[in-house]
Design a protein around this motif. Structure first.
Motif, PDB file in Angstrom:
ATOM      1  N   SER A   1     -14.224  17.442  -8.932  1.00 20.76           N
ATOM      2  CA  SER A   1     -14.971  16.990  -8.751  1.00 20.76           C
ATOM      3  C   SER A   1     -16.425  16.822  -9.969  1.00 20.76           C
ATOM      4  O   SER A   1     -17.000  15.838  -9.856  1.00 20.76           O
ATOM      5  N   ALA A   2     -15.768  17.657 -10.422  1.00 18.47           N
ATOM      6  CA  ALA A   2     -16.724  18.221 -11.690  1.00 18.47           C
ATOM      7  C   ALA A   2     -16.313  17.075 -12.512  1.00 18.47           C
ATOM      8  O   ALA A   2     -17.323  16.553 -13.679  1.00 18.47           O
ATOM      9  N   ALA A   3     -15.354  17.031 -13.047  1.00 17.00           N
ATOM     10  CA  ALA A   3     -14.784  15.438 -14.018  1.00 17.00           C
ATOM     11  C   ALA A   3     -15.557  14.856 -13.323  1.00 17.00           C
ATOM     12  O   ALA A   3     -16.104  13.507 -14.389  1.00 17.00           O
ATOM     13  N   ARG A   4     -15.255  13.945 -12.027  1.00 18.76           N
ATOM     14  CA  ARG A   4     -15.992  12.630 -11.185  1.00 18.76           C
ATOM     15  C   ARG A   4     -16.888  12.329 -11.746  1.00 18.76           C
ATOM     16  O   ARG A   4     -17.519  11.877 -12.019  1.00 18.76           O
ATOM     17  N   VAL A   5     -18.183  13.632 -11.696  1.00 17.72           N
ATOM     18  CA  VAL A   5     -19.635  13.203 -12.102  1.00 17.72           C
ATOM     19  C   VAL A   5     -19.782  13.085 -13.009  1.00 17.72           C
ATOM     20  O   VAL A   5     -20.358  12.117 -12.642  1.00 17.72           O
ATOM     21  N   LEU A   6     -18.968  13.627 -13.879  1.00 14.87           N
ATOM     22  CA  LEU A   6     -19.152  13.401 -15.845  1.00 14.87           C
ATOM     23  C   LEU A   6     -18.862  12.257 -15.855  1.00 14.87           C
ATOM     24  O   LEU A   6     -19.726  10.732 -16.177  1.00 14.87           O
ATOM     25  N   LEU A   7     -17.759  11.313 -14.481  1.00  9.51           N
ATOM     26  CA  LEU A   7     -17.007   9.836 -15.199  1.00  9.51           C
ATOM     27  C   LEU A   7     -18.376   8.530 -14.422  1.00  9.51           C
ATOM     28  O   LEU A   7     -18.400   8.183 -15.122  1.00  9.51           O
ATOM     29  N   ASP A   8     -18.339   9.544 -13.314  1.00  9.45           N
ATOM     30  CA  ASP A   8     -18.971   8.874 -12.769  1.00  9.45           C
ATOM     31  C   ASP A   8     -20.909   8.491 -13.190  1.00  9.45           C
ATOM     32  O   ASP A   8     -21.267   7.321 -13.052  1.00  9.45           O
ATOM     33  N   ALA A   9     -21.721   9.438 -14.035  1.00 11.44           N
ATOM     34  CA  ALA A   9     -22.421   9.445 -14.074  1.00 11.44           C
ATOM     35  C   ALA A   9     -22.675   8.270 -15.628  1.00 11.44           C
ATOM     36  O   ALA A   9     -23.304   7.484 -15.728  1.00 11.44           O
TER      37      ALA A   9
END
Lengths: 409, 324, 300
Positions: free
Chosen positions: A330-338
């Motif tokens: 989830s943390a990585a996805r939040v960053l990549l989506d941002a």
């Protein structure tokens, strides 16, 4: 004559080294403004692949890598019509807080990462968060309790963000679970002197009376303690039926075995930090049965994450390891989506995009608070064989079991 | 000119000082041309030069094998961060007070432990280092196990930090040069080689060792304070970690104990050569450090510098013999 | 003062004595400061873990294989590396064992990973009643092992020709050499024996507690505290030193609070170190003996 030889030798070696420094580091140069067409976008993290927290390393890596793989499978990050693949750079900090800042800086300055990801525990995450703020590179972390993380920067984080449980949950959930059982409301606390041990032990002691519980004995021992017999006998003598523990795994193993040998079988036994990895049951075997833990609640059942969740649970089993992988994911996805939303790798723009996050991820519906943290739901999980099932809040999976069967002879 | 190229203590000292000055000037000038990553690596390297030179004074020149440099790193780190967080003191003042704190702690250590010799002294310093760490975990005033963090706004930027590190390394090397090439150095070495004999010759072992200890402690604390500024957040287990002692001692021995430039070589070989280059393989780097240490102590007793010098000397004398 | 606190202290003291005995042996005989002793203990635990995974036997039974293997590996280390360094003073062997400890812990990390491990046994959770206090069987076993090792070392030193050779080599190596004692072999066998004792300690720790590649470091200071307390080179002294240390830690922790358990040990050690010269001075005055020549060889 001889002294100047020494001097020359020294200067020579240093000069050669600096020359190598130039050649080797030439590629790093200044932090990149933004990638040129098709260049990989890098994100990086300093994680513990060896050392005391080594059991978390591969789990965090799996979560981050899965996120990167999923984004790449969808065509990478598209900026101005150009598709950029994502690359994950990981460095091993050997569970040494002293190494984290250096490695975070290396990732930013040498590898040119567009964003940083976190480690586990405040000690290993806060130094990287500092670097994120100092260098203006966004960082998203997990597996780090929110209050301790926020406390790492009393002036407020600028570029660092965190998604995990609030420490307050450790108290609320624990006592709410205890309410489900029929006990004499007497509590014994086993805390270590690490920063989370002190904080959580203090929280339990402070909140117990308000919830109708009495702390009859409290044991504070340094991490690395091997002998708990005196404390166990004191807890027995005080008639405690609920055990709240926050210890490092090796200490917990000793404590659990000693409790069994000394015939101390509480109705409920919580071990935070110690049973936050499947190794707890792998090492203790039957002795771990019915021990409880407070950790992330079951992952989101939103349909878009169902496949991922099933895959992770299939690979790691129904336990906290799976939850940790999904939290890291989830943390990585939040960053990549941002980065994708911002349409640029410029630190400030990505940071603003993270601030505006309002989306469902495996860890829950992520929306950050003013202090840059997101409170994930927590739950009580109990060991049933080699699975950890959620017993409170009830999720239809299992019911709370008392007493702690594993500690019975 | 005469005082520069003769044999003897004063000319040797002057040569080293001039060499150091040239080196420092080069490192200042070159800063603009280096990328930010290289500046960061160099900063850390220079800080290690500072603390390893500092340990060399007590461990190499004075021969008192101390395992406590980690405690001084911790003292310096905490002094600087607490002052920045609590009183927002300017960085130069915080560092100066860290130096004072280091000297004070050194004085206490010396008073307790200098009566002990050899193995007992070494193990005593280990106990002090561990006692300091466990004490810090219980001391609420310094934040206990939570540790403390400096306000990020007060942390100097990387260029300034680089110059501070350069200054620290420069001061440590100047101190080394002045100590080693002086009568104090002679007295320290005589205490190292035979404390009772030195005593009977009228050299006070206690005060001689104490001078080295004070210098060493003060400089190590200075390095510790700057290391803390690189991290901004510190807590007892890492600020007082024995790993500091291990790393510093390994670098000092491999470079060459008791010499001015040995520490520099040791730092470059271990930090740059191994830690930085093998960053993605930490198990290998630790293994390599241990292996090199064993090989050096077995085959190269003077460290790399000692061996290079001996080799050059052997070559030079062979040439003279052949000529004559 | 709770009897339980005293008993817990004595039982822990058994573990401390085991750690100290190996160190005491090499320091007493050769004046060697073995900073790798903690790592040798951990290697013993990992070796046992390996043997158990192959043969599925009881941890203590695995010692039959582990002790000779570890001793055999240790022999050449002393013979070909450390003995030569002993001639050069106190520091070189100390630094060499320092380097060895780094190599061993890095090697173990690479080979076995950082997860904590235990040696599987059925009796690590068994309890028994000792003097009215409920204790773990394995802890009593630990104390028994400590006492047994002490007795064995004492008997070997005092009543065998081998022990006599050891004491001769430790008191005056050159004279012993002229008497036909192979001092190099004596030193190497002593180190090998110390490694064997470490292996026993490792199996005990692996069964009673848990271990990781880096847990060796934590045992070193305990070991040296015990050695210094007990008078270097004396087996009985080491046992008593271990028991005293265990008691001090247990009582100190009970009085000051559990979080000071470790600090109590370090503070106690520093006090002992600081007081040692004074104590020796007083003892000499009491015995009217000049302090110049003190017995530093092996006493059993």
């Amino acid at each position: 004559m001889h002294k100047s030889t020494k001097l020359l030798a020294a200067l020579g070696v240093t000069a050669l080294a600096l020359a190598g420094c130039q050649a080797g580091g030439g590629g790093g140069g200044d932090a990149t403004e933004g990638p040129s067409t098709g260049d990989a976008i890098k994100i990086g993290a300093s994680i513990p692949l060896t050392g005391g927290l080594a059991s978390f390393g591969p789990i965090i890596e799996a979560g981050y890598q899965a996120a990167v793989d999923d984004v790449n499978a969808d065509g990478g990050i598209v900026i101005d019509g150009v598709s950029h693949p994502v690359e994950l750079v990981l460095l091993d900090n050997e569970t040494d807080p002293n190494k984290v800042a250096d490695q975070a800086r290396t990732l930013v300055l040498n590898d040119g990462v567009a964003g940083l990801l976190g480690s586990v525990t405040p000690g290993l995450t806060i130094p990287a968060s500092n670097v994120a703020d100092l260098e203006g590179v966004p960082m998203v972390s997990s597996l780090t309790p929110n209050f301790a993380w926020a406390g790492g920067n009393p002036d407020g984080w600028q570029y660092a963000w965190n998604l995990f449980m609030d420490e307050q949950q450790f108290s609320d959930i624990v006592f709410a679970t205890a309410d489900l059982a029929d006990t004499n409301k007497k509590v014994v606390i086993f805390a270590d002197t690490e920063e989370d041990g002190v904080a959580t032990g203090g929280l339990w002691e402070a909140e117990a009376p308000g919830k109708g519980y009495e702390v009859v004995y409290r044991a504070d021992n340094p991490a690395g303690t091997t002998d708990f017999t005196a404390d166990i006998n004191a807890a027995k003598a005080a008639g405690a039926e609920i055990l709240l523990g926050i210890l490092i795994p090796p200490d917990a193993f000793a404590l659990w075995e000693q409790m069994k040998a000394l015939e101390f079988v509480p109705d409920l036994a919580f071990c935070l930090k110690c049973s936050s990895s499947a190794a707890f049951q792998a090492v203790l075997g039957d002795t771990a049965e019915a021990t409880s833990n407070v950790y992330l609640a079951n992952p989101s059942d939103a349909p878009e994450w169902a496949d991922l969740t099933a895959k992770v649970i299939g690979e790691y089993g129904q336990n906290v390891d799976a939850s940790s992988v999904l939290a890291a994911y989830s943390a990585a996805r939040v960053l990549l989506d941002a980065i994708a939303t911002a349409g640029t790798t410029d630190g400030a723009a990505v940071n603003d995009a993270i601030a505006a996050t309002d989306k469902e991820y495996p860890i829950g519906h992520v929306k950050f608070r003013a202090d840059h943290s997101f409170p994930a739901d927590a739950a009580t999980l109990q060991w049933f064989g080699n699975a950890q099932l959620q017993v409170f809040p009830a999720d239809g999976e299992a019911q709370l079991v008392t007493p702690v069967v594993g500690l019975q002879q | 000119m005469k005082r520069l190229f003769d044999a003897g203590v004063a000319p040797a000292r002057n040569r080293s000082l001039i060499g150091l000055a040239i080196g420092l000037v080069i490192l200042i000038a070159v800063q603009g041309a280096l990328g930010r990553y290289q500046v960061s690596v160099l900063t850390t390297l220079l800080l290690y030069v500072c603390v390893v030179s500092a340990w060399n004074l007590i461990g190499g020149v004075a021969g008192q094998f101390s395992l406590a440099p980690s405690a001084f790193v911790g003292v310096g780190s905490y002094t600087v961060v607490m002052l920045l967080r609590g009183l927002e003191t300017p960085v130069w003042l915080a560092l100066a007070l860290a130096v004072v704190a280091g000297a004070l702690f050194a004085a206490i250590l010396g008073l307790i432990l200098f009566r002990l010799r050899g193995f007992y002294f070494t193990i005593g310093t280990l106990a002090v280092a561990l006692a300091a760490m466990t004490w810090m975990t219980t001391w609420e005033f310094t934040g206990g196990t939570r540790g403390i963090s400096a306000p990020l706004a007060l942390i100097p930027d990387s260029k300034t930090l680089y110059l501070w590190a350069l200054a620290a390394a420069g001061i440590a090397l100047v101190a080394s040069i002045l100590v080693i090439h002086s009568s104090l150095g002679l007295r320290l070495r005589s205490v190292r080689d035979g404390e009772d004999i030195a005593d009977s010759l009228g050299i006070s072992p206690f005060s001689t060792k104490m001078v080295a200890m004070l210098l060493s402690g003060a400089l190590t604390a200075l390095g510790g304070g700057l290391f803390a500024l690189q991290k901004a957040s510190i807590e007892p287990f890492s600020a007082f970690s024995l790993d500091w002692s291990i790393t510093i001692i390994v670098m000092a021995i491999i470079g060459g104990l008791g010499t001015v430039w040995g520490p520099v070589i040791g730092v470059v070989v271990i930090y740059y050569g191994i830690t930085v280059q093998l960053q993605s393989l930490p198990a290998v780097s630790a293994l390599l450090s241990g292996l090199i240490l064993v090989l050096v102590i077995r085959f190269l007793p003077g460290g790399i510098l000692g061996t290079v010098v001996a080799g050059v000397r052997a070559l030079a004398s062979r040439r003279t013999r052949r000529a004559g | 003062m709770d009897l339980g606190v005293v008993i817990a202290g004595l039982l822990t003291g058994g573990l401390y004595a085991i750690i100290g005995l190996g160190l005491s042996l090499v320091f007493g005989v050769m004046r060697l400061v073995n900073l790798a002793h903690g790592e040798l203990i951990v290697v013993g635990a990992y070796a046992a873990s390996l043997v158990i995974s192959w043969l599925g036997i009881d941890p203590f039974l695995s010692l039959v294989l582990v002790v000779p293997v570890l001793a055999a590996l240790a022999y050449p280390v002393q013979r070909y590396l450390l003995t030569g360094l002993l001639r050069r003073g106190l520091e070189p062997p100390l630094v060499a064992t320092f380097g060895l400890s780094l190599i061993i812990s890095a090697g173990l990390t690479a080979l076995a990973g950082g997860d904590p491990r235990k040696l599987p046994s059925t009796y690590s959770t068994a309890g028994m009643n000792l003097l009215g206090q409920q204790v773990r069987v394995i802890d009593v076993v630990g104390l028994a092992i400590g006492v047994a090792l002490t007795v064995i070392i004492y008997l070997v030193m005092r009543h065998t020709r081998w022990g006599a050779a050891l004491r001769a080599a430790s008191t005056d190596p050159s004279t012993a050499g002229t008497m036909g004692i192979n001092v190099n072999a004596v030193y190497a066998i002593t180190f090998a024996a110390s490694a064997g004792i470490a292996a026993i300690g490792g199996v005990f720790i692996g069964t009673a507690y848990s271990f990781t590649p880096t847990s060796g470091m934590g045992y070193i200071l305990i070991g040296f505290t015990v050695v210094v307390l007990g008078g270097t080179g004396s087996a009985w002294g080491t046992l008593i030193g271990g028991l005293v240390l265990g008691l001090v830690q247990s009582i100190g922790g009970a009085l000051l609070g559990g979080q000071y358990r470790d600090f109590v040990i370090y503070a106690f050690f520093i006090i002992v170190l600081a007081a040692k010269p004074i104590a020796e001075h007083l003892l000499d005055r009491v015995r009217s003996r000049p302090g110049a020549i003190r017995q530093t060889g092996v006493r059993a």
